[in-house]
Structures are given as structure tokens and as C-alpha cells.
Write a protein that holds these residues in place. Structure first.
Motif, PDB file in Angstrom:
ATOM      1  N   THR A 146       2.309   8.503   2.347  1.00  0.00           N
ATOM      2  CA  THR A 146       1.950   7.092   2.494  1.00  0.00           C
ATOM      3  C   THR A 146       0.847   6.865   3.523  1.00  0.00           C
ATOM      4  O   THR A 146       0.019   5.975   3.367  1.00  0.00           O
ATOM      5  N   LEU A 147       0.827   7.685   4.581  1.00  0.00           N
ATOM      6  CA  LEU A 147      -0.123   7.453   5.670  1.00  0.00           C
ATOM      7  C   LEU A 147      -1.592   7.382   5.216  1.00  0.00           C
ATOM      8  O   LEU A 147      -2.313   6.510   5.695  1.00  0.00           O
ATOM      9  N   PRO A 148      -2.045   8.256   4.297  1.00  0.00           N
ATOM     10  CA  PRO A 148      -3.460   8.148   3.910  1.00  0.00           C
ATOM     11  C   PRO A 148      -3.839   6.762   3.385  1.00  0.00           C
ATOM     12  O   PRO A 148      -4.851   6.199   3.800  1.00  0.00           O
ATOM     13  N   THR A 149      -2.996   6.203   2.513  1.00  0.00           N
ATOM     14  CA  THR A 149      -3.356   4.884   1.971  1.00  0.00           C
ATOM     15  C   THR A 149      -3.254   3.818   3.060  1.00  0.00           C
ATOM     16  O   THR A 149      -4.044   2.885   3.091  1.00  0.00           O
ATOM     17  N   LEU A 150      -2.277   3.966   3.958  1.00  0.00           N
ATOM     18  CA  LEU A 150      -2.162   2.981   5.032  1.00  0.00           C
ATOM     19  C   LEU A 150      -3.380   3.036   5.951  1.00  0.00           C
ATOM     20  O   LEU A 150      -3.907   2.001   6.356  1.00  0.00           O
TER      21      LEU A 150
ATOM     22  N   MET B  87       0.811  -1.219   0.000  1.00  0.00           N
ATOM     23  CA  MET B  87       0.000   0.000   0.000  1.00  0.00           C
ATOM     24  C   MET B  87       0.848   1.274   0.000  1.00  0.00           C
ATOM     25  O   MET B  87       0.312   2.363  -0.001  1.00  0.00           O
ATOM     26  N   THR B  88       2.156   1.140   0.053  1.00  0.00           N
ATOM     27  CA  THR B  88       3.001   2.337   0.110  1.00  0.00           C
ATOM     28  C   THR B  88       3.290   2.849  -1.299  1.00  0.00           C
ATOM     29  O   THR B  88       3.102   2.131  -2.274  1.00  0.00           O
ATOM     30  N   SER B  89       3.766   4.089  -1.372  1.00  0.00           N
ATOM     31  CA  SER B  89       4.114   4.623  -2.690  1.00  0.00           C
ATOM     32  C   SER B  89       5.595   4.359  -2.958  1.00  0.00           C
ATOM     33  O   SER B  89       6.434   4.495  -2.075  1.00  0.00           O
ATOM     34  N   ALA B  90       5.892   3.954  -4.194  1.00  0.00           N
ATOM     35  CA  ALA B  90       7.261   3.573  -4.544  1.00  0.00           C
ATOM     36  C   ALA B  90       8.226   4.738  -4.300  1.00  0.00           C
ATOM     37  O   ALA B  90       9.337   4.534  -3.803  1.00  0.00           O
ATOM     38  N   VAL B  91       7.783   5.952  -4.620  1.00  0.00           N
ATOM     39  CA  VAL B  91       8.664   7.108  -4.463  1.00  0.00           C
ATOM     40  C   VAL B  91       9.008   7.312  -2.986  1.00  0.00           C
ATOM     41  O   VAL B  91      10.176   7.459  -2.622  1.00  0.00           O
TER      42      VAL B  91
END
Lengths: 300, 267
Positions: free
Chosen positions: B242-246, A118-122
Motif C-alpha cells: 500500500t505504501l507506494p500508492t500512498l 488509495m489502498t489495496s482491497a486485499v
């Protein structure tokens, strides 16, 4: 011209179908098919975005063939594929296999493995880049130092940089593969396992004779899906080597990064388009080859 | 006994998987002098890095851009992908097979091959550095269309026929009868499209050139380059992206995992 009311039910259906498809068809023609053709055409031209386009025939492809950087990039691109796919396949299968047999806090464990997906690659490329820094900044080298082990050059070494960049890419994709493998494992009928148990067959035989053969469609999907991902790697490389993209000494540069630089730093659009055609061909050949190899085997 | 060991190993492996994320959050809560400390729990956790990064203003903008773009593309994909999927699944008309094969064939074309023509188009039409420029390539996807078509197969034709007899027109039948029956598939598709657009990097990097138009990943990439040595600020930026998607994942966990399985198996 007959009015809509006078049409037969079948004819009305045709009218509705094309009414629904009108906007999407225009979209696919203008945003997908026209650009595809345009990319092929541009690959035979010389163009710097400002001047006129000149036809050059196969010159871009010849240039590519004689470009030592391209061959380096070609090797790197396949290195990402050849190291990344088997490693992520084996690790995710082992995790899924054991996770499938664990009942206690199953959902919690599954969540731990899935979270990185769920994390972004960047964002994660920058975090891993920090981990890889030399002492006293980087987490890994600090850890090694505290154990008395000499520090490792991760991103600054021509031999270590590529695997160091691959690691977060593999890490981020594992969760997805684990979930797909677990779904595949669930789909295998319990009766096969019960029969094996009655016959007193060992776990290794069960694994190689029942589980893996019946998992073949899942394996095909994951292999094709993950190899396409590794062949198209860009975000991780770009963000972990921004001071020297694809470095050191092009040792981490994949094809997509080369395309990006040729087109949007050097504005050599024809040359970049030729590179995209090569990428397209590689992706097509690799996925067809894998489908053929793995499918052909499954029908035996 | 074997069960206990298996569980422990899986648990430790899981912790290792989450460790980079945990370190990201932990570092974002640390003071600069603590950053190089291997300790996971900061001595004096604080939110100063977040205030600093957010007060700078750029992250607000990038965040807003990303939200708007991801939301619009998601809504567009849900609408068009399911409309096309439904039409290809439930209507019999000349050209149906050709349209289906044509859309499916675009799955073979990598985005990287299209970015150069897209850039030329954007330049010619003045779409560079605009929301529309960032969004237009992703308004519909072949993957979504294919996924929705598969799911509409499970909607019985009798339902649609009954609605037809009740006098609904074809659009109403799709919208009021068929769509509610494939809600789980729509949810799965929504998650995929949103996550994909939220984390998209290559095309937004190419099509934007002013800092105000960056999306979160493009902004973070430029931000990291600029503050290179301030790793606690980079970690804060990474956490913000990243926190919003997590958080969404932690709330809808079961749903998202089921969606991944559905999309993986059907797609």
C-alpha cells in the motif's frame, strides 16, 4: 486501385480513421465480444476444462434455480448492495456537505478522508481481519475488553460476518464518493443560495429544495457506481475468510466468489458460466432500474 | 463557535478514516510481543519485519511483477484509449457511430463474466502464468476511450486544420498537436489505470499459478494464509503493497483529486 495521393481529403480521413482503429477493433472483438458470446454459449454446456463440451440446454440454469447455496448467495449479494449503498451514500454526503463549508485546513481534512481510497482491497482486508480477531489478538476486541465490554464475534458469527466484511468495503470507497459529492456541490450556482438567504429560508429548506435536487446527477452517478461495486464484491470477502471462503456457513459468500469456486475449484465451467450470466443480468437490471428511477424524478 | 465544532468533528472523523492505515504501519514496526497492544506508537519501533519479509525474496518478485504489469498496461491504455477516443471524436467516417456504441456497450459487461472465456483462451494459447496472460485483458478500456473522447471535444478543430495545412500527417497531428493539449486528462487516466492494475486481484489470482508470477495482491493473499498468526508480518506485507500508492498520492495529491473529479464527472 487508386493510390493514396489521388484520394479526396474525405477519403484520406476514412483511411486514417480505420488505420487508427484497426488494432483496437481486433482487440475489442477478440478480448471483449467473442468472450461475451463464449460465456453465454458455455452456460448451456457441461465442461470440466479437460473433456469434451456437451450441450445440456437449460440444465445449468435449472441446477442453479434448485441450488439452496445459490439462493443464499443471491441474498448475500443483495445484502451487500442494500446495506452498503445507502450507508455509504449518506455518510459520504454528510462529510462532503460539511467539508464543503470548512475553509480551515480544508486540503488536509480532504486528504484524511481520501487516503483509504488509495489502498489495496486485499491489503486492507487482511488488516481489518486482524482488527476483528478475538481477544487477545484483535484490536477491536482488545479495546472492548479494556472498557469491560464482552467481546464480539465478528467474522465467526453468521449474523455479524457480512456487515463486518462490508465495513472495510464502505470505508475504502467513502473518499471517492466524498470527492465526487464535493465537486457536485461546487457546481451549484451561488446565486441560488444568495436568493435563499435574502428570502430568509432555513438551512433544511435550502438543503431539501436547492442542494439535493440540483445534486441529482451526482447522486445518480454515485448510486449506480457504488451499487455495481457492492454487487461485484469479492476481494474483501475472499481475503477475510480464506480459511473458509464465504463462510461461516456461506453467510458471507457473494455471487462472484461462488463463480470463482465453481469455475476454478470445482472446474464446472458450464455451471460457472451460467452464474456469470445471472450476475450480468442482475447488474444490468439494477443499474437500468436506478437510472430510470432517479432520472425520471429529476425531470419533474 | 459552530464552525469550530464542525471542524473538530470532521477532524476526528478524518482521524478515524486514517486509523486502519496508521495501525497497519504501526504494527509493521512492532515486535511480535507488542502486536496485541492497542497502543498506536510502538515502544521500540524497528524495521526488522521489513527486512524479514523482503529477505524472503518473494515480495521483491511480486513487487517487480506488479510494477512491470501496471506500467505496461498504463502505457498501452494511454496510447490506445486516446488514439481511439481521438479518432471517434475528430474523424467523420462510415461506421464511426457503430464503433463508438460497440466500445461503449462493453462497459455493461462485467469482468467476472469474461474471466472464464479468458481462462480458456489463455489455456489454449499457453498464456497461463505469464505477464502477457495477466495483462492482455486490460490493454485497452472502454472507460478510458470514453474519457479521452470527451476531452478531445475541447480541442478546437482549427488547431488540427492548421497542422494539416502545415503538412503534418494525421498521426503526427494527433501525437504532436492534440495529445499535448489533453495532458491533464492523460494524467488522470494514467492514475486510474495504474491504481486499478496495481490493486487488481481476481484475474491475476485466476491466471497465475506459480509463486514467482504472483502480483503483490495475490502474493499477499497467499502470504497471509501461510503466516496467519504472525500479524506483524501480515501488516508489513500489507504496508509494502500500500505504501507506494500512498506516497505517490501524498506527492501528487491535488492532481489526483482533480483527476478523480474529472473522471467521475466526465465518465
Amino acid at each position: 486501385m487508386p493510390g493514396y495521393k489521388n484520394l479526396s481529403i474525405r477519403q484520406k480521413q476514412i483511411v486514417w480513421a480505420w488505420a487508427f482503429l484497426a488494432v483496437p477493433v481486433v482487440f475489442y472483438v477478440v478480448i471483449r465480444f467473442y468472450p461475451t458470446g463464449s460465456a453465454f454459449v458455455t452456460s448451456f454446456q457441461e465442461w470440466n476444462l479437460l473433456g469434451t463440451r456437451a450441450w445440456t440446454g437449460l440444465e445449468n440454469y435449472e441446477k442453479l434455480w434448485n441450488d439452496p447455496v445459490f439462493w443464499k448467495v443471491f441474498r448475500n449479494t443483495f445484502a451487500y448492495l442494500i446495506i452498503g449503498t445507502p450507508i455509504s451514500l449518506v455518510i459520504s454526503f454528510v462529510i462532503a456537505y460539511h467539508l464543503d463549508k470548512t475553509r480551515f485546513m480544508h486540503g488536509f481534512l480532504r486528504m484524511l478522508y481520501f487516503l483509504p481510497f488509495m489502498t489495496s482491497a486485499v491489503a486492507m482486508a487482511w488488516i481489518w481481519r486482524w482488527f476483528y480477531q478475538p481477544v487477545p489478538v484483535g484490536l477491536f476486541n482488545n479495546f472492548l475488553a479494556s472498557m469491560g465490554i464482552p467481546q464480539i464475534e465478528f467474522l465467526n458469527s453468521t449474523t455479524n460476518a457480512l456487515p463486518s466484511i462490508l465495513a472495510p468495503a464502505v470505508w475504502a470507497g467513502l473518499g471517492f464518493q466524498v470527492i465526487i459529492f464535493m465537486a457536485g456541490l461546487r457546481a451549484i450556482p451561488v446565486t441560488y443560495y444568495e436568493a435563499a438567504k435574502i428570502d430568509g429560508v432555513g438551512w433544511w429548506t435550502v438543503l431539501t429544495r436547492i442542494t439535493l435536487p440540483l445534486l441529482k446527477p451526482t447522486i445518480v452517478f454515485i448510486v449506480v457506481f457504488s451499487s455495481i461495486g457492492f454487487l461485484r464484491i469479492f476481494d474483501h470477502v475472499f481475503n477475510m475468510t480464506t480459511n473458509n471462503p464465504g463462510g461461516p456457513l456461506n453467510s458471507t459468500k457473494p455471487l462472484v466468489l461462488m463463480i470463482y469456486e465453481t469455475a476454478f475449484r470445482d472446474f464446472d465451467m458450464g455451471y460457472a458460466a451460467a452464474q456469470t450470466v445471472v450476475l450480468f443480468t442482475i447488474l444490468l437490471v439494477v443499474s437500468l432500474l436506478q437510472l430510470w428511477l432517479l432520472r425520471g424524478d429529476a425531470t419533474k | 463557535m459552530g464552525q469550530v465544532i464542525r471542524w473538530l468533528i470532521l477532524f476526528l472523523g478524518g482521524l478515524l478514516m486514517v486509523a486502519p492505515i496508521a495501525y497497519m504501519i504501526s504494527t509493521s514496526l512492532k515486535w511480535p510481543h507488542e502486536v496485541y497492544n492497542v497502543k498506536l506508537i510502538p515502544d521500540e519501533p524497528h524495521l526488522e519485519n521489513y527486512t524479514y519479509v523482503l529477505e524472503d525474496g518473494r515480495f521483491y518478485l511480486w513487487f517487480l511483477n506488479s510494477i512491470i504489469i501496471a506500467l505496461i498496461t498504463t502505457v498501452c491504455n494511454l496510447f490506445f484509449d486516446s488514439l481511439v477516443g481521438y479518432t471517434l471524436c475528430k474523424f467523420r467516417f462510415p461506421g464511426r457511430y457503430i464503433v463508438f456504441i460497440a466500445i461503449l456497450s462493453t462497459l455493461m459487461i462485467p469482468t467476472e463474466m469474461l474471466v472464464i472465456p479468458w481462462y480458456m483462451m489463455s489455456q489454449a494459447f499457453g498464456w497461463l502464468d505469464s505477464y502477457w496472460g495477466i495483462m492482455f485483458p486490460g490493454l485497452m478500456t472502454a472507460f478510458g476511450t470514453f474519457l479521452m473522447k470527451q476531452f478531445f471535444e475541447s480541442v478546437p478543430d482549427d488547431f488540427l486544420e492548421a497542422a494539416r495545412i502545415d503538412g503534418l500527417n494525421e498521426f503526427q497531428i494527433w501525437w504532436k498537436v492534440a495529445m499535448p493539449l489533453v495532458k491533464p486528462a492523460l494524467a488522470a487516466l494514467a492514475i486510474f489505470v495504474f491504481l486499478g492494475n496495481w490493486t487488481a486481484f481476481l484475474w491475476p489470482l485466476i491466471v497465475t499459478n506459480s509463486v514467482e508470477m504472483y502480483t503483490v495482491p495475490v502474493g499477499l493473499s497467499s502470504f497471509g494464509d501461510e503466516v496467519d498468526v504472525a500479524w506483524e508480518l501480515i501488516a508489513t506485507g500489507a504496508a509494502i503493497s500500500t505504501l507506494p500508492t500512498l506516497i505517490v498520492f501524498l506527492i501528487f495529491q491535488r492532481f489526483i483529486i482533480r483527476g478523480v473529479v474529472m473522471a467521475g464527472l466526465k465518465g
